[in-house]
Design an enzyme around this catalytic site. Structure first.
Site, short mmCIF file in Angstrom:
data_model
loop_
_atom_site.label_atom_id
_atom_site.label_comp_id
_atom_site.label_asym_id
_atom_site.label_seq_id
_atom_site.Cartn_x
_atom_site.Cartn_y
_atom_site.Cartn_z
N CYS B 150 17.97 -14.39 -18.62
CA CYS B 150 17.88 -13.70 -17.34
C CYS B 150 17.01 -12.45 -17.43
O CYS B 150 16.82 -11.76 -16.42
CB CYS B 150 19.28 -13.33 -16.88
SG CYS B 150 20.21 -12.48 -18.16
N CYS B 182 25.46 -10.90 -12.90
CA CYS B 182 24.72 -11.90 -13.67
C CYS B 182 25.72 -12.78 -14.41
O CYS B 182 26.59 -12.29 -15.10
CB CYS B 182 23.77 -11.23 -14.67
SG CYS B 182 22.82 -12.42 -15.61
N CYS B 291 91.71 -34.83 -23.42
CA CYS B 291 91.87 -36.28 -23.49
C CYS B 291 92.45 -36.76 -22.16
O CYS B 291 93.44 -36.21 -21.66
CB CYS B 291 92.82 -36.66 -24.63
SG CYS B 291 93.37 -38.36 -24.53
N CYS B 304 78.46 -39.52 -31.33
CA CYS B 304 78.86 -40.70 -30.57
C CYS B 304 79.67 -40.32 -29.34
O CYS B 304 80.54 -39.45 -29.41
CB CYS B 304 79.69 -41.61 -31.46
SG CYS B 304 80.14 -43.13 -30.65
N CYS B 312 96.49 -39.52 -29.56
CA CYS B 312 97.12 -40.71 -28.99
C CYS B 312 96.31 -41.97 -29.23
O CYS B 312 96.69 -43.04 -28.77
CB CYS B 312 97.37 -40.51 -27.49
SG CYS B 312 95.84 -40.43 -26.54
N CYS B 320 82.18 -39.76 -18.94
CA CYS B 320 82.86 -39.95 -17.66
C CYS B 320 84.37 -39.92 -17.84
O CYS B 320 85.10 -40.01 -16.85
CB CYS B 320 82.42 -41.24 -17.00
SG CYS B 320 82.95 -42.70 -17.90
N HIS B 327 83.62 -49.86 -20.47
CA HIS B 327 82.23 -49.51 -20.75
C HIS B 327 81.52 -50.61 -21.50
O HIS B 327 80.45 -51.05 -21.12
CB HIS B 327 82.18 -48.27 -21.64
CG HIS B 327 82.03 -47.02 -20.89
ND1 HIS B 327 83.09 -46.32 -20.44
CD2 HIS B 327 80.93 -46.35 -20.50
CE1 HIS B 327 82.66 -45.25 -19.82
NE2 HIS B 327 81.34 -45.25 -19.84
N CYS B 334 78.64 -45.59 -16.48
CA CYS B 334 78.69 -44.14 -16.66
C CYS B 334 77.34 -43.46 -16.44
O CYS B 334 77.26 -42.33 -15.98
CB CYS B 334 79.22 -43.85 -18.04
SG CYS B 334 79.01 -42.20 -18.61
#
Lengths: 199, 487
Positions: B150, B182, B291, B304, B312, B320, B327, B334
């Site tokens: 330039c 510029c 539970c 898991c 129990c 769920c 299941h 679920c």
């Protein structure tokens, strides 16, 4: 302070004093200390705008790396403008950020700021509330900006209606500037401003 | 068979050569072609594996070489300096053909839009012997002045300071001329010609390298902390790349954690949402649950989700709290969120509550699988310790127990995909496709929990049984990805 920065400021200072804009009283720079690190700028509101007749004071801080980095500039005078914070005076202008070029000078900065007053850019706002008003209700914006110019920058346009509304809030114990901000933010709707102030 | 004849005629010490000859004769293609019509099928992984992705992990030097090849090719084609070729490549995402095409069409326009040339031809240079630098306002002889295309003249010292200030701000390829308005960029050779401090030169080159890699559509920096590896692939899709150096796995397209089957834009939306709403969700997804049968308080300490109450012995689903029996066998319900069909007629308040409920449903499951992944890592550590004891006690060797580690890593892979199915489902429109998705998701989830259950009880599980379960889980995962991974 780096030699180059002081040298430049000294030179620019002379340039501004000699420039024709000073002759027309449009811009002004004053030194605040001997080391050229802090200056006071002044611009007048451009004609045919809401800022006409006002004088706006600017704080200019010159960094060590000037002119390779831009000066830090903010408005000391309170102003109602989409690109300037109504709270802090911080400015959103590209040449003060990434579009700065080392060949620019204080004079070009001041003239750019003056140009910003005549042509706001609401899509790149600094103050979101002001920008919203600018886009949605330009007349309300003009009226508010003119009122702020009158109160803070010595502009000639007294707005009795605004003053009365502020007085009503002041009578209720609200600080004057706070009342003005609230009313300005709510399009001068005194009920909504009151609600916001007392909630 | 000519080779066979050659072989037999050769001396016995040519064993090496003999195997070479073998390779010449039966290279891989031939080998497969010969047996193709028998029972062995040719498997093309890009067709059967939806996650198949070809990429290379490159070191800095290899990347430099790759970039330089492109630079040289362009600079040779257009007869320009490599430095200018880099400016062009950077602004055109390294598409050489596109640049050449543009160049042939209108070279001047290309150079202007790439900020190599100024839009207007600069005025002729002043011939005076002394010039005032507009930046430092010092008068100096003309030979101390330099300019870009330039013609804006500045003294050498000012150029150097300009470059150093910019580089210290992290700017490298975007350094431009110092003149007002510029836009002409300073190409690499111009910058390096003026920079003399070694530390600055190094910094500059480091930054330009980063800019080049970031602008290259086929290159990605490995997102691992302080990892220097750059991943290269010609296939720019949301696939998983795993860094050969730090083992970080990430999505090649967006650079975030791998997120199949969810798309890049969706996962971004989801993560932002989770970050915003985490307070509520954190509160709700507490660490313990009671539970459902005996109401004793249970802390989840394994990955898991098939829980068995130690008190129990009731089997239930952690998610769920439903009976586990329903299941596993009939239908895994679920993972499915039941949307209220009459929601449109309800008030805004109810709608908002329903929206939060929906979000929390998916968020809880997303969070839960993320936690499970971490807990399963601990399970693996415990497993490793137990196997170590066994091997020490002479019960099998390390190799005998290796299958358990394979199982654990497969479990992690499956659960990872499962975790990322939840944001996918959250943003899906209600309809048959979502029903199919949630059906497959449920199938996958059921098999993953089975696998996890078996791995946690590895010593008492039959190896064949476990391997069978691994196979089922992985099949479910690939089926889901095949149907829904759309990249």
């Amino acid at each position: 302070m780096a030699n180059i920065a002081a040298q430049r400021i000294r030179r620019e200072f002379k340039e501004v004093i000699k420039s024709e804009e000073v002759a027309k009283c449009a811009i002004k720079v004053e030194l605040l200390n001997d080391s050229y690190t802090e200056l006071k700028g002044e611009i007048t509101g451009p004609p045919d705008t809401a800022y006409e007749g006002g004088t706006f004071v600017l704080e200019i801080k010159v960094p060590e790396t000037y002119p390779f980095n831009p000066p830090k500039v903010r408005f000391i005078t309170k102003i109602w403008h989409p690109n300037i914070s109504s709270v802090t005076g911080a400015i959103c202008l590209d040449i003060l950020k990434d579009q700065w070029a080392a060949a620019m000078t204080l004079r070009t900065v001041l003239l750019s700021l003056q140009a910003l007053l005549s042509a706001a850019e609401p899509d790149d706002p600094q103050d979101a509330v002001v920008a919203k008003q600018f886009k949605e209700n330009i007349e309300m914006f003009q009226m508010t900006a003119r009122h702020w110019t009158n109160v803070y920058a010595g502009g000639p346009h007294v707005n009795k209606e605004c003053d009365d509304k502020i007085k009503r809030l002041v009578d209720m114990g609200v600080e004057e500037h706070q009342a003005r901000v609230a009313l300005s933010s709510y399009n001068w709707d005194i009920e909504r401003a009151t609600e916001q102030l007392f909630s | 068979m000519e080779n066979a004849i050659n072989l037999s005629s050769q001396a016995p010490e040519s064993d090496m050569e003999c195997s070479d000859n073998d390779n010449d004769c039966f290279d891989d293609d031939d080998y497969y072609n010969i047996v193709d019509d028998s029972e062995i099928e040719q498997i093309d992984p890009s067709k059967t594996d939806p996650e198949n992705f070809k990429y290379d992990c490159l070191g800095e030097e290899q990347v430099e070489r790759l970039l330089n090849e492109t630079v040289e090719c362009l600079s040779y084609n257009l007869k320009i300096t490599p430095s200018l070729a880099k400016v062009l490549l950077l602004s055109h995402q390294w598409r050489v053909n596109k640049i050449i095409e543009k160049f042939r069409k209108d070279a001047s326009e290309l150079l202007i839009s790439s900020r190599i040339k100024p839009p207007v031809t600069p005025p002729s240079l002043s011939l005076s012997r002394y010039i005032t630098c507009p930046v430092c306002v010092v008068v100096q002889p003309a030979e101390k002045f330099f300019s870009l295309s330039c013609s804006h003249m500045f003294c050498k010292d000012c150029w150097v300071t300009h470059f150093e200030v910019q580089i210290n701000q992290g700017i490298s390829t975007a350094i431009s001329c110092m003149a007002r308005d510029c836009v002409v960029l300073a190409p690499e050779d111009f910058v390096l010609k003026h920079l003399s401090r070694p530390s600055m030169r190094e910094k500059y080159q480091q930054f330009t390298f980063q800019d080049y890699v970031k602008s290259h559509p086929e290159l990605r920096f490995c997102p691992g902390p302080n990892c220097p590896i750059v991943v290269h692939s010609t296939e720019i899709r949301a696939k998983r790349a795993t860094c050969s150096n730090c083992k970080t796995a990430f999505c090649f397209q967006c650079g975030m954690d791998y997120h199949a089957p969810t798309e890049c834009s969706i996962i971004k939306k989801w993560l932002t949402k989770c970050a915003d709403d985490s307070e509520t969700a954190n509160y709700i997804s507490a660490h313990t649950k009671d539970c459902p049968k005996c109401h004793i308080c249970i802390e989840k300490n394994g990955g898991c989700n098939h829980m068995q109450c130690y008190n129990c012995k009731h089997d239930f689903c952690w998610m769920c709290l439903g009976d586990w029996k329903s299941h596993g066998s009939e239908y895994y319900e679920c993972s499915r969120y039941r949307e209220n069909p009459n929601i449109a007629h309800e008030s805004a308040h109810t709608q908002a509550r329903e929206a939060l409920k929906k979000y929390l449903h998916y968020y809880e499951r997303w969070e839960n699988h993320s936690k499970s992944l971490k807990l399963e890592e601990q399970t693996l550590e415990k497993l490793r310790a137990r196997i170590n004891q066994k091997v020490m006690a002479g019960v099998g060797t390390w190799i005998d127990w290796q299958y358990l580690f394979t199982a654990a890593s497969l479990l992690a892979k499956c659960r990872y995909t499962l975790q990322y199915t939840y944001p996918y489902a959250y943003y899906m429109d209600v309809g048959p496709r979502k029903e199919l998705f949630e059906y497959q998701q449920a199938q996958l989830e059921a098999e993953i929990e089975n696998l996890s259950w078996k791995i946690e009880r590895a010593e008492t599980t039959d190896r064949g049984d476990l391997e069978n379960q691994m196979d089922i889980a992985e099949k479910r995962r690939t089926t889901l990805l095949k149907d829904f991974l759309d990249v």
